[in-house]
Motif scaffolding. Structure first.
Motif, PDB file in Angstrom:
ATOM      1  N   SER B  32       0.876  -1.149   0.000  1.00  0.00           N
ATOM      2  CA  SER B  32       0.000   0.000   0.000  1.00  0.00           C
ATOM      3  C   SER B  32       0.927   1.216   0.000  1.00  0.00           C
ATOM      4  CB  SER B  32      -0.887  -0.020   1.254  1.00  0.00           C
ATOM      5  OG  SER B  32      -1.847   0.982   1.198  1.00  0.00           O
ATOM      6  N   LEU B  33       0.696   2.142  -0.893  1.00  0.00           N
ATOM      7  CA  LEU B  33       1.626   3.259  -1.057  1.00  0.00           C
ATOM      8  C   LEU B  33       0.918   4.584  -0.876  1.00  0.00           C
ATOM      9  CD1 LEU B  33       3.354   1.706  -4.138  1.00  0.00           C
ATOM     10  CD2 LEU B  33       4.576   2.321  -2.064  1.00  0.00           C
ATOM     11  N   PHE B  34       1.616   5.515  -0.294  1.00  0.00           N
ATOM     12  CA  PHE B  34       1.043   6.820   0.019  1.00  0.00           C
ATOM     13  C   PHE B  34       2.036   7.922  -0.348  1.00  0.00           C
ATOM     14  CE2 PHE B  34      -2.142   4.959   2.931  1.00  0.00           C
ATOM     15  CZ  PHE B  34      -1.531   3.772   3.266  1.00  0.00           C
ATOM     16  N   TRP B  35       1.498   9.084  -0.625  1.00  0.00           N
ATOM     17  CA  TRP B  35       2.287  10.313  -0.662  1.00  0.00           C
ATOM     18  C   TRP B  35       1.686  11.279   0.355  1.00  0.00           C
ATOM     19  CZ3 TRP B  35       6.798  11.819  -2.740  1.00  0.00           C
ATOM     20  CH2 TRP B  35       7.355  11.056  -3.792  1.00  0.00           C
ATOM     21  N   TYR B  36       2.566  11.800   1.210  1.00  0.00           N
ATOM     22  CA  TYR B  36       2.169  12.809   2.181  1.00  0.00           C
ATOM     23  C   TYR B  36       2.925  14.097   1.907  1.00  0.00           C
ATOM     24  CZ  TYR B  36      -0.135   9.386   5.266  1.00  0.00           C
ATOM     25  OH  TYR B  36      -0.964   8.440   5.801  1.00  0.00           O
ATOM     26  N   VAL B  37       2.308  15.213   2.249  1.00  0.00           N
ATOM     27  CA  VAL B  37       2.970  16.509   2.145  1.00  0.00           C
ATOM     28  C   VAL B  37       3.052  17.135   3.525  1.00  0.00           C
ATOM     29  CG1 VAL B  37       0.796  17.722   1.622  1.00  0.00           C
ATOM     30  CG2 VAL B  37       2.979  18.759   0.968  1.00  0.00           C
ATOM     31  N   GLN B  38       4.156  17.802   3.767  1.00  0.00           N
ATOM     32  CA  GLN B  38       4.346  18.473   5.055  1.00  0.00           C
ATOM     33  C   GLN B  38       4.809  19.901   4.796  1.00  0.00           C
ATOM     34  OE1 GLN B  38       7.590  17.094   7.557  1.00  0.00           O
ATOM     35  NE2 GLN B  38       6.368  17.424   9.397  1.00  0.00           N
ATOM     36  N   HIS B  39       3.963  20.842   5.147  1.00  0.00           N
ATOM     37  CA  HIS B  39       4.357  22.244   5.064  1.00  0.00           C
ATOM     38  C   HIS B  39       5.091  22.610   6.345  1.00  0.00           C
ATOM     39  CE1 HIS B  39       1.294  22.236   1.843  1.00  0.00           C
ATOM     40  NE2 HIS B  39       2.085  23.134   1.312  1.00  0.00           N
ATOM     41  N   PRO B  40       5.917  23.643   6.301  1.00  0.00           N
ATOM     42  CA  PRO B  40       6.742  23.993   7.468  1.00  0.00           C
ATOM     43  C   PRO B  40       5.927  24.094   8.750  1.00  0.00           C
ATOM     44  CG  PRO B  40       7.398  25.289   5.582  1.00  0.00           C
ATOM     45  CD  PRO B  40       6.177  24.530   5.158  1.00  0.00           C
ATOM     46  N   LEU B  48      -2.446  11.326  -1.566  1.00  0.00           N
ATOM     47  CA  LEU B  48      -3.112  10.241  -2.280  1.00  0.00           C
ATOM     48  C   LEU B  48      -2.595   8.918  -1.752  1.00  0.00           C
ATOM     49  CD1 LEU B  48      -0.649   9.291  -4.320  1.00  0.00           C
ATOM     50  CD2 LEU B  48      -1.448  11.212  -5.675  1.00  0.00           C
ATOM     51  N   LYS B  49      -3.331   7.849  -2.134  1.00  0.00           N
ATOM     52  CA  LYS B  49      -2.922   6.526  -1.685  1.00  0.00           C
ATOM     53  C   LYS B  49      -3.268   5.493  -2.740  1.00  0.00           C
ATOM     54  CE  LYS B  49      -7.280   6.004   0.787  1.00  0.00           C
ATOM     55  NZ  LYS B  49      -7.934   6.103   2.104  1.00  0.00           N
ATOM     56  N   TYR B  50      -2.458   4.466  -2.797  1.00  0.00           N
ATOM     57  CA  TYR B  50      -2.711   3.312  -3.657  1.00  0.00           C
ATOM     58  C   TYR B  50      -2.911   2.094  -2.756  1.00  0.00           C
ATOM     59  CZ  TYR B  50      -1.770  -0.803  -6.417  1.00  0.00           C
ATOM     60  OH  TYR B  50      -1.865  -2.038  -6.979  1.00  0.00           O
ATOM     61  N   LYS B  58      -5.476   9.476  -8.350  1.00  0.00           N
ATOM     62  CA  LYS B  58      -5.605  10.940  -8.310  1.00  0.00           C
ATOM     63  C   LYS B  58      -5.779  11.401  -6.878  1.00  0.00           C
ATOM     64  CE  LYS B  58      -7.492  11.389 -12.980  1.00  0.00           C
ATOM     65  NZ  LYS B  58      -6.234  11.966 -13.510  1.00  0.00           N
ATOM     66  N   GLY B  59      -5.066  12.465  -6.543  1.00  0.00           N
ATOM     67  CA  GLY B  59      -5.132  12.966  -5.181  1.00  0.00           C
ATOM     68  C   GLY B  59      -5.660  14.384  -5.129  1.00  0.00           C
ATOM     69  N   ILE B  60      -5.375  15.014  -4.015  1.00  0.00           N
ATOM     70  CA  ILE B  60      -5.832  16.387  -3.838  1.00  0.00           C
ATOM     71  C   ILE B  60      -4.867  17.362  -4.497  1.00  0.00           C
ATOM     72  CG2 ILE B  60      -7.003  15.819  -1.684  1.00  0.00           C
ATOM     73  CD1 ILE B  60      -4.643  17.129  -0.210  1.00  0.00           C
ATOM     74  N   ASN B  61      -5.362  18.573  -4.694  1.00  0.00           N
ATOM     75  CA  ASN B  61      -4.533  19.668  -5.222  1.00  0.00           C
ATOM     76  C   ASN B  61      -3.905  19.379  -6.583  1.00  0.00           C
ATOM     77  OD1 ASN B  61      -5.126  20.902  -2.791  1.00  0.00           O
ATOM     78  ND2 ASN B  61      -3.191  20.348  -1.840  1.00  0.00           N
ATOM     79  N   GLY B  62      -4.540  18.512  -7.372  1.00  0.00           N
ATOM     80  CA  GLY B  62      -4.070  18.247  -8.723  1.00  0.00           C
ATOM     81  C   GLY B  62      -2.943  17.243  -8.844  1.00  0.00           C
ATOM     82  N   PHE B  63      -2.550  16.641  -7.759  1.00  0.00           N
ATOM     83  CA  PHE B  63      -1.490  15.645  -7.797  1.00  0.00           C
ATOM     84  C   PHE B  63      -2.036  14.283  -8.206  1.00  0.00           C
ATOM     85  CE2 PHE B  63       2.288  17.665  -6.248  1.00  0.00           C
ATOM     86  CZ  PHE B  63       1.833  18.754  -5.519  1.00  0.00           C
ATOM     87  N   GLU B  64      -1.183  13.502  -8.833  1.00  0.00           N
ATOM     88  CA  GLU B  64      -1.506  12.118  -9.119  1.00  0.00           C
ATOM     89  C   GLU B  64      -0.232  11.286  -9.120  1.00  0.00           C
ATOM     90  OE1 GLU B  64      -3.607  12.469 -12.873  1.00  0.00           O
ATOM     91  OE2 GLU B  64      -1.834  11.759 -13.941  1.00  0.00           O
ATOM     92  N   ALA B  65      -0.416   9.980  -9.000  1.00  0.00           N
ATOM     93  CA  ALA B  65       0.723   9.071  -8.983  1.00  0.00           C
ATOM     94  C   ALA B  65       0.318   7.779  -9.674  1.00  0.00           C
ATOM     95  CB  ALA B  65       1.171   8.793  -7.549  1.00  0.00           C
ATOM     96  N   GLU B  66       1.294   7.138 -10.290  1.00  0.00           N
ATOM     97  CA  GLU B  66       1.018   5.895 -10.990  1.00  0.00           C
ATOM     98  C   GLU B  66       1.829   4.766 -10.382  1.00  0.00           C
ATOM     99  OE1 GLU B  66       1.571   6.001 -15.206  1.00  0.00           O
ATOM    100  OE2 GLU B  66       0.636   4.033 -15.499  1.00  0.00           O
ATOM    101  N   PHE B  67       1.138   3.710  -9.998  1.00  0.00           N
ATOM    102  CA  PHE B  67       1.783   2.524  -9.459  1.00  0.00           C
ATOM    103  C   PHE B  67       2.253   1.664 -10.619  1.00  0.00           C
ATOM    104  CE2 PHE B  67       2.783  -0.852  -6.675  1.00  0.00           C
ATOM    105  CZ  PHE B  67       2.278  -2.034  -7.194  1.00  0.00           C
ATOM    106  N   LYS B  68       3.560   1.428 -10.708  1.00  0.00           N
ATOM    107  CA  LYS B  68       4.119   0.584 -11.761  1.00  0.00           C
ATOM    108  C   LYS B  68       4.868  -0.565 -11.095  1.00  0.00           C
ATOM    109  CE  LYS B  68       4.555   4.068 -15.398  1.00  0.00           C
ATOM    110  NZ  LYS B  68       5.469   4.720 -16.374  1.00  0.00           N
ATOM    111  N   LYS B  69       4.205  -1.716 -11.092  1.00  0.00           N
ATOM    112  CA  LYS B  69       4.783  -2.857 -10.398  1.00  0.00           C
ATOM    113  C   LYS B  69       6.080  -3.315 -11.057  1.00  0.00           C
ATOM    114  CE  LYS B  69       3.521  -7.399  -8.592  1.00  0.00           C
ATOM    115  NZ  LYS B  69       2.439  -8.420  -8.482  1.00  0.00           N
ATOM    116  N   SER B  70       6.114  -3.299 -12.393  1.00  0.00           N
ATOM    117  CA  SER B  70       7.308  -3.772 -13.105  1.00  0.00           C
ATOM    118  C   SER B  70       8.528  -2.915 -12.803  1.00  0.00           C
ATOM    119  CB  SER B  70       7.045  -3.781 -14.611  1.00  0.00           C
ATOM    120  OG  SER B  70       6.741  -2.465 -15.064  1.00  0.00           O
ATOM    121  N   GLU B  71       8.277  -1.654 -12.495  1.00  0.00           N
ATOM    122  CA  GLU B  71       9.382  -0.739 -12.186  1.00  0.00           C
ATOM    123  C   GLU B  71       9.502  -0.474 -10.693  1.00  0.00           C
ATOM    124  OE1 GLU B  71       8.591   1.718 -16.371  1.00  0.00           O
ATOM    125  OE2 GLU B  71       8.843   2.828 -14.484  1.00  0.00           O
TER     126      GLU B  71
END
Lengths: 122, 115
Positions: B32-40, B48-50, B58-71
């Protein structure tokens, strides 16, 4: 929603004193909470897992007698830094686990983070 | 064992240009994969989370991420950077199958947005 609060947001104390930090899940119950510490410009390091009604599980290298954790209710965990020293100065962050279900095979859990507590030991 | 590697400690982009923050993971099972942001001086906010559903997340604020298992990658992207995107970003992995709650954090990528 899933809101986690921490109190205080910052604290300054003298060396040798103890400091208690509270972590509360405001709108959900959390049987599991985590405590992290973050040194400047570094990543979060897990300190311990706090389980409601049982003893905390500490990560290797974390002194359980120095960092006392109490998870007395489903919405509150406390971290007490005992006999604090300047090297304990750090940003302490808690998280609370909210359980959900995704799909058939797996259930997932998501951690919701508190805003952190900046501890400065003089 | 789970771990993540954030390939860049610091990324600098001009406002209005694309953002790419790179992350590679290692996991024994289905991660399970996540991206977090931390402002000062702020807490972590989930972008977002996979969790084994669609590979393009697709996440908040226009961000997105792609899970690529092969890579074994989970790179974070945004088409157009805003000044407010300047922050520290953490790629995080967890392990669903073992039921573990533990999150494993990358070392973070500091994003600077140039006006």
């Amino acid at each position: 929603g899933a809101v986690v609060s921490q109190h205080p947001s910052w604290v300054i104390c003298k060396s040798g004193t103890s400091v208690k930090i509270e972590c509360r899940s405001l709108d959900f119950q959390a049987t599991t909470m985590f405590w992290y510490r973050q040194f400047p410009k570094q990543s979060l390091m897990l300190m311990a897992t706090s389980n409601e009604g049982s003893k905390a599980t500490y990560e290797q290298g974390v002194e359980k007698d120095k960092f006392l954790i109490n998870h007395a209710s489903l919405t509150l965990s406390t971290l007490t830094v005992t006999s604090a020293h300047p090297e304990d100065s750090s940003f302490y962050i808690c998280s609370a686990v909210k359980y959900g279900t995704s799909g058939i095979k797996f259930s997932y859990n998501e951690q919701f983070f508190g805003p952190g507590t900046r501890l400065t030991v003089l | 064992a789970q771990s993540v590697t954030q390939l860049d400690s610091h990324v600098s982009v001009s406002e209005g240009t694309p953002v790419l923050l790179r992350c590679n993971y290692s996991s024994s099972y289905s991660p399970s994969l996540f991206w977090y942001v931390q402002h000062p001086n702020k807490g972590l906010q989930l972008l977002l989370k996979y969790t084994s559903a669609a590979t393009l997340v697709k996440g908040i604020n226009g961000f997105e991420a792609e899970f690529k298992k092969s890579e074994t990658s989970f790179h974070l992207t945004k088409p157009s950077a805003h000044m407010s995107d300047a922050a520290e970003y953490f790629c995080v992995v967890s392990d669903l199958q073992t039921g573990a709650n533990n999150l494993f954090f990358g070392t973070g990528t500091r994003l600077t947005v140039i006006p």
